[in-house]
Design a protein around this motif. Structure first.
Motif, PDB file in Angstrom:
ATOM      1  N   GLU A  71      -7.969  -6.644 -11.406  1.00 12.97           N
ATOM      2  CA  GLU A  71      -8.195  -5.603 -10.937  1.00 12.97           C
ATOM      3  C   GLU A  71      -8.167  -4.908  -8.908  1.00 12.97           C
ATOM      4  OE1 GLU A  71     -12.886  -6.373  -9.563  1.00 12.97           O
ATOM      5  OE2 GLU A  71     -12.584  -5.795 -11.371  1.00 12.97           O
ATOM      6  N   ASN A  72      -7.825  -6.822  -8.433  1.00 13.34           N
ATOM      7  CA  ASN A  72      -7.641  -6.340  -7.387  1.00 13.34           C
ATOM      8  C   ASN A  72      -5.856  -6.230  -6.310  1.00 13.34           C
ATOM      9  OD1 ASN A  72     -10.168  -6.959  -6.276  1.00 13.34           O
ATOM     10  ND2 ASN A  72      -9.309  -9.387  -6.381  1.00 13.34           N
ATOM     11  N   TYR A  73      -5.514  -6.400  -7.089  1.00 23.26           N
ATOM     12  CA  TYR A  73      -3.728  -6.376  -7.365  1.00 23.26           C
ATOM     13  C   TYR A  73      -3.390  -5.685  -8.047  1.00 23.26           C
ATOM     14  CZ  TYR A  73      -4.883 -10.250  -4.108  1.00 23.26           C
ATOM     15  OH  TYR A  73      -5.744 -11.050  -3.714  1.00 23.26           O
ATOM     16  N   GLY A  74      -4.003  -4.866  -8.847  1.00 23.40           N
ATOM     17  CA  GLY A  74      -3.043  -4.175 -10.305  1.00 23.40           C
ATOM     18  C   GLY A  74      -2.382  -3.302  -9.420  1.00 23.40           C
ATOM     19  N   GLY A  75      -3.313  -2.292  -8.696  1.00 26.94           N
ATOM     20  CA  GLY A  75      -2.497  -0.672  -7.658  1.00 26.94           C
ATOM     21  C   GLY A  75      -1.630  -1.516  -6.660  1.00 26.94           C
ATOM     22  N   SER A  76      -0.690  -1.987  -6.425  1.00 25.87           N
ATOM     23  CA  SER A  76      -0.368  -2.871  -5.661  1.00 25.87           C
ATOM     24  C   SER A  76       1.222  -1.608  -5.529  1.00 25.87           C
ATOM     25  CB  SER A  76      -0.081  -4.164  -5.478  1.00 25.87           C
ATOM     26  OG  SER A  76       0.695  -4.499  -6.617  1.00 25.87           O
ATOM     27  N   LYS A  77       1.406  -1.534  -6.511  1.00 27.58           N
ATOM     28  CA  LYS A  77       3.071  -0.110  -7.234  1.00 27.58           C
ATOM     29  C   LYS A  77       2.831   0.719  -6.866  1.00 27.58           C
ATOM     30  CE  LYS A  77       6.224   0.792 -10.150  1.00 27.58           C
ATOM     31  NZ  LYS A  77       7.230   1.068  -9.026  1.00 27.58           N
ATOM     32  N   LEU A  78       1.003   1.169  -6.617  1.00 23.93           N
ATOM     33  CA  LEU A  78       0.864   2.932  -5.998  1.00 23.93           C
ATOM     34  C   LEU A  78       0.577   2.754  -5.296  1.00 23.93           C
ATOM     35  CD1 LEU A  78       0.147   5.381  -6.782  1.00 23.93           C
ATOM     36  CD2 LEU A  78      -2.655   4.400  -7.255  1.00 23.93           C
ATOM     37  N   ALA A  79       0.339   1.780  -4.404  1.00 18.81           N
ATOM     38  CA  ALA A  79       0.239   1.866  -3.267  1.00 18.81           C
ATOM     39  C   ALA A  79       1.111   1.568  -2.400  1.00 18.81           C
ATOM     40  CB  ALA A  79      -1.023   0.033  -2.053  1.00 18.81           C
ATOM     41  N   ARG A  80       1.768   0.388  -2.575  1.00 13.73           N
ATOM     42  CA  ARG A  80       3.428   0.694  -1.611  1.00 13.73           C
ATOM     43  C   ARG A  80       4.223   1.744  -1.782  1.00 13.73           C
ATOM     44  NH1 ARG A  80       5.342  -4.505  -4.761  1.00 13.73           N
ATOM     45  NH2 ARG A  80       3.589  -5.122  -2.937  1.00 13.73           N
ATOM     46  N   ASP A  81       3.397   2.456  -2.618  1.00 15.20           N
ATOM     47  CA  ASP A  81       4.763   3.767  -3.092  1.00 15.20           C
ATOM     48  C   ASP A  81       3.992   5.126  -2.165  1.00 15.20           C
ATOM     49  OD1 ASP A  81       6.568   2.864  -4.873  1.00 15.20           O
ATOM     50  OD2 ASP A  81       5.578   3.677  -6.930  1.00 15.20           O
ATOM     51  N   LEU A  82       2.934   4.747  -1.795  1.00 20.38           N
ATOM     52  CA  LEU A  82       2.177   6.138  -0.633  1.00 20.38           C
ATOM     53  C   LEU A  82       1.580   5.051   0.770  1.00 20.38           C
ATOM     54  CD1 LEU A  82      -1.168   6.166  -2.132  1.00 20.38           C
ATOM     55  CD2 LEU A  82       0.342   7.716  -2.219  1.00 20.38           C
ATOM     56  N   ALA A 156       9.996 -15.931  24.430  1.00 19.78           N
ATOM     57  CA  ALA A 156      10.152 -16.386  23.490  1.00 19.78           C
ATOM     58  C   ALA A 156       9.433 -15.664  22.140  1.00 19.78           C
ATOM     59  CB  ALA A 156      11.174 -16.858  22.836  1.00 19.78           C
ATOM     60  N   GLY A 157       9.403 -15.086  20.903  1.00 17.58           N
ATOM     61  CA  GLY A 157       8.057 -15.074  20.180  1.00 17.58           C
ATOM     62  C   GLY A 157       7.317 -13.717  20.497  1.00 17.58           C
ATOM     63  N   GLU A 158       8.115 -13.217  21.286  1.00 19.14           N
ATOM     64  CA  GLU A 158       6.760 -12.425  21.654  1.00 19.14           C
ATOM     65  C   GLU A 158       7.217 -10.796  20.906  1.00 19.14           C
ATOM     66  OE1 GLU A 158       5.646 -11.035  25.976  1.00 19.14           O
ATOM     67  OE2 GLU A 158       4.498 -12.985  25.763  1.00 19.14           O
ATOM     68  N   ILE A 159       6.560 -10.172  20.791  1.00 23.30           N
ATOM     69  CA  ILE A 159       6.506  -8.684  20.318  1.00 23.30           C
ATOM     70  C   ILE A 159       6.571  -7.297  21.288  1.00 23.30           C
ATOM     71  CG2 ILE A 159       5.949  -6.646  18.470  1.00 23.30           C
ATOM     72  CD1 ILE A 159       3.768  -8.568  16.948  1.00 23.30           C
ATOM     73  N   ILE A 160       8.669  -7.155  21.243  1.00 21.49           N
ATOM     74  CA  ILE A 160       8.726  -6.325  22.199  1.00 21.49           C
ATOM     75  C   ILE A 160       8.591  -4.837  22.132  1.00 21.49           C
ATOM     76  CG2 ILE A 160      10.000  -8.084  23.775  1.00 21.49           C
ATOM     77  CD1 ILE A 160      12.568  -6.514  22.691  1.00 21.49           C
ATOM     78  N   GLN A 161       8.167  -4.594  19.777  1.00 20.71           N
ATOM     79  CA  GLN A 161       8.857  -3.099  20.198  1.00 20.71           C
ATOM     80  C   GLN A 161       7.914  -3.024  18.119  1.00 20.71           C
ATOM     81  OE1 GLN A 161      12.727  -0.469  20.224  1.00 20.71           O
ATOM     82  NE2 GLN A 161      11.903   0.498  19.143  1.00 20.71           N
ATOM     83  N   VAL A 162       7.176  -2.202  18.129  1.00 23.25           N
ATOM     84  CA  VAL A 162       6.785  -1.716  16.679  1.00 23.25           C
ATOM     85  C   VAL A 162       7.312  -0.978  16.437  1.00 23.25           C
ATOM     86  CG1 VAL A 162       4.681  -1.771  16.040  1.00 23.25           C
ATOM     87  CG2 VAL A 162       4.330  -3.126  17.543  1.00 23.25           C
ATOM     88  N   SER A 163       8.238  -0.869  15.458  1.00 28.98           N
ATOM     89  CA  SER A 163       9.198   0.065  14.355  1.00 28.98           C
ATOM     90  C   SER A 163       8.047   0.848  13.482  1.00 28.98           C
ATOM     91  CB  SER A 163      10.612  -0.394  14.247  1.00 28.98           C
ATOM     92  OG  SER A 163      10.790  -1.121  14.866  1.00 28.98           O
ATOM     93  N   ALA A 164       7.628  -0.001  12.696  1.00 26.32           N
ATOM     94  CA  ALA A 164       6.530   0.226  11.292  1.00 26.32           C
ATOM     95  C   ALA A 164       5.398  -0.538  11.452  1.00 26.32           C
ATOM     96  CB  ALA A 164       7.577   0.257  10.100  1.00 26.32           C
ATOM     97  N   GLU A 165       4.509  -0.315  10.839  1.00 25.18           N
ATOM     98  CA  GLU A 165       2.788  -0.829  10.803  1.00 25.18           C
ATOM     99  C   GLU A 165       3.402  -1.410   9.563  1.00 25.18           C
ATOM    100  OE1 GLU A 165      -0.718   1.529  12.909  1.00 25.18           O
ATOM    101  OE2 GLU A 165       0.622   2.295  10.983  1.00 25.18           O
ATOM    102  N   GLY A 166       2.533  -2.313   9.471  1.00 28.94           N
ATOM    103  CA  GLY A 166       2.742  -3.278   8.093  1.00 28.94           C
ATOM    104  C   GLY A 166       1.361  -3.497   7.477  1.00 28.94           C
ATOM    105  N   PHE A 167       1.328  -3.640   5.979  1.00 34.52           N
ATOM    106  CA  PHE A 167       0.084  -3.394   5.268  1.00 34.52           C
ATOM    107  C   PHE A 167      -0.345  -4.579   4.434  1.00 34.52           C
ATOM    108  CE2 PHE A 167       2.007   0.850   5.844  1.00 34.52           C
ATOM    109  CZ  PHE A 167       0.285   1.553   6.657  1.00 34.52           C
ATOM    110  N   MET A 168      -1.322  -4.561   4.136  1.00 35.99           N
ATOM    111  CA  MET A 168      -2.189  -5.884   3.519  1.00 35.99           C
ATOM    112  C   MET A 168      -2.639  -5.067   2.500  1.00 35.99           C
ATOM    113  SD  MET A 168      -1.293  -8.931   4.749  1.00 35.99           S
ATOM    114  CE  MET A 168      -2.688  -9.999   4.684  1.00 35.99           C
ATOM    115  N   LEU A 169      -2.532  -6.213   1.445  1.00 37.63           N
ATOM    116  CA  LEU A 169      -3.671  -5.631   0.445  1.00 37.63           C
ATOM    117  C   LEU A 169      -4.723  -6.840  -0.898  1.00 37.63           C
ATOM    118  CD1 LEU A 169      -4.538  -3.972  -2.098  1.00 37.63           C
ATOM    119  CD2 LEU A 169      -2.691  -4.676  -3.825  1.00 37.63           C
ATOM    120  N   HIS A 170      -5.848  -6.512   0.124  1.00 40.29           N
ATOM    121  CA  HIS A 170      -6.570  -7.938  -0.261  1.00 40.29           C
ATOM    122  C   HIS A 170      -5.778  -8.698   0.827  1.00 40.29           C
ATOM    123  CE1 HIS A 170      -8.958  -6.066  -2.661  1.00 40.29           C
ATOM    124  NE2 HIS A 170      -8.526  -5.686  -2.942  1.00 40.29           N
TER     125      HIS A 170
END
Length: 186
Positions: A71-82, A156-170
């Motif tokens: 139920e929670n992760y079954g749509g992860s492939k579709l979400a990733r494709d979107l 050192a270790g600080e983010i200096i640029q964001v190329s693309a946002e990330g996504f979490m599924l739950h």
């Protein structure tokens, strides 16, 4: 001789009583052995029953966990494709110049509404945006370092640029945020 007969008679009675007692003892020991056997069988069946009950409970819990996972992760492939659709719509919105906004207000509003609807559908299904900011600390659990570069005024270790946002599924990462990281040592 009558005494002897009487003594023999008493001996015969004692002997008969002793034999009867031995027969009763044998009968009682046979019954006790049979009772012990029945108790052992009962205990074995009870053990099998308890194990079968535990197996059934474990199977029920496993099926429930599998159902929740599906139920929670079954749509992860579709979400990733979107996700590229989200990226392209975001780039389209960000690329609109101010002078173009007035000329194409209806079109731009349609794109922005579609973007909000996509974000709403993502949220409805447990997909959320991981949007790091410049200056945030790099977290390898949710960020992917695309490059590392020394940048004065950063740690050192600080983010200096964001190329693309990330996504979490739950609670699982669908796509890590793609970032550039400072390699400066203070």
């Amino acid at each position: 001789m009558a005494e002897r007969n009487q003594d023999e008679f008493l001996d015969d009675i004692e002997q008969a009583e002793a034999e009867t007692y031995r027969e009763d003892e044998i009968e009682i020991s046979d019954e006790a052995a049979e009772l012990d056997t029945v108790r052992a069988e009962r205990d074995a069946f009870q053990d099998k029953f308890m194990r079968a009950l535990a197996d059934a409970e474990n199977a029920r819990k496993r099926a429930e966990r599998d159902r929740r996972e599906a139920e929670n992760y079954g749509g992860s492939k579709l979400a990733r494709d979107l996700l590229p659709v989200y990226d392209n719509m975001k780039r389209a919105i960000e690329s609109i110049a101010e002078d173009q906004r007035e000329a194409s207000a209806g079109l731009i509003e349609g794109i922005e509404l579609t973007m909000r609807e996509l974000i709403s559908v993502f949220a409805k299904h447990g997909v959320r945006v991981v949007s790091p900011q410049v200056g945030d600390k790099f977290d390898p659990q949710v960020h992917e370092a695309m490059f590392e570069a020394p940048l004065p005024g950063t740690k050192a270790g600080e983010i200096i640029q964001v190329s693309a946002e990330g996504f979490m599924l739950h609670d699982r990462i669908l796509r890590p945020a793609q970032v550039g990281v400072s390699s400066m040592q203070g």
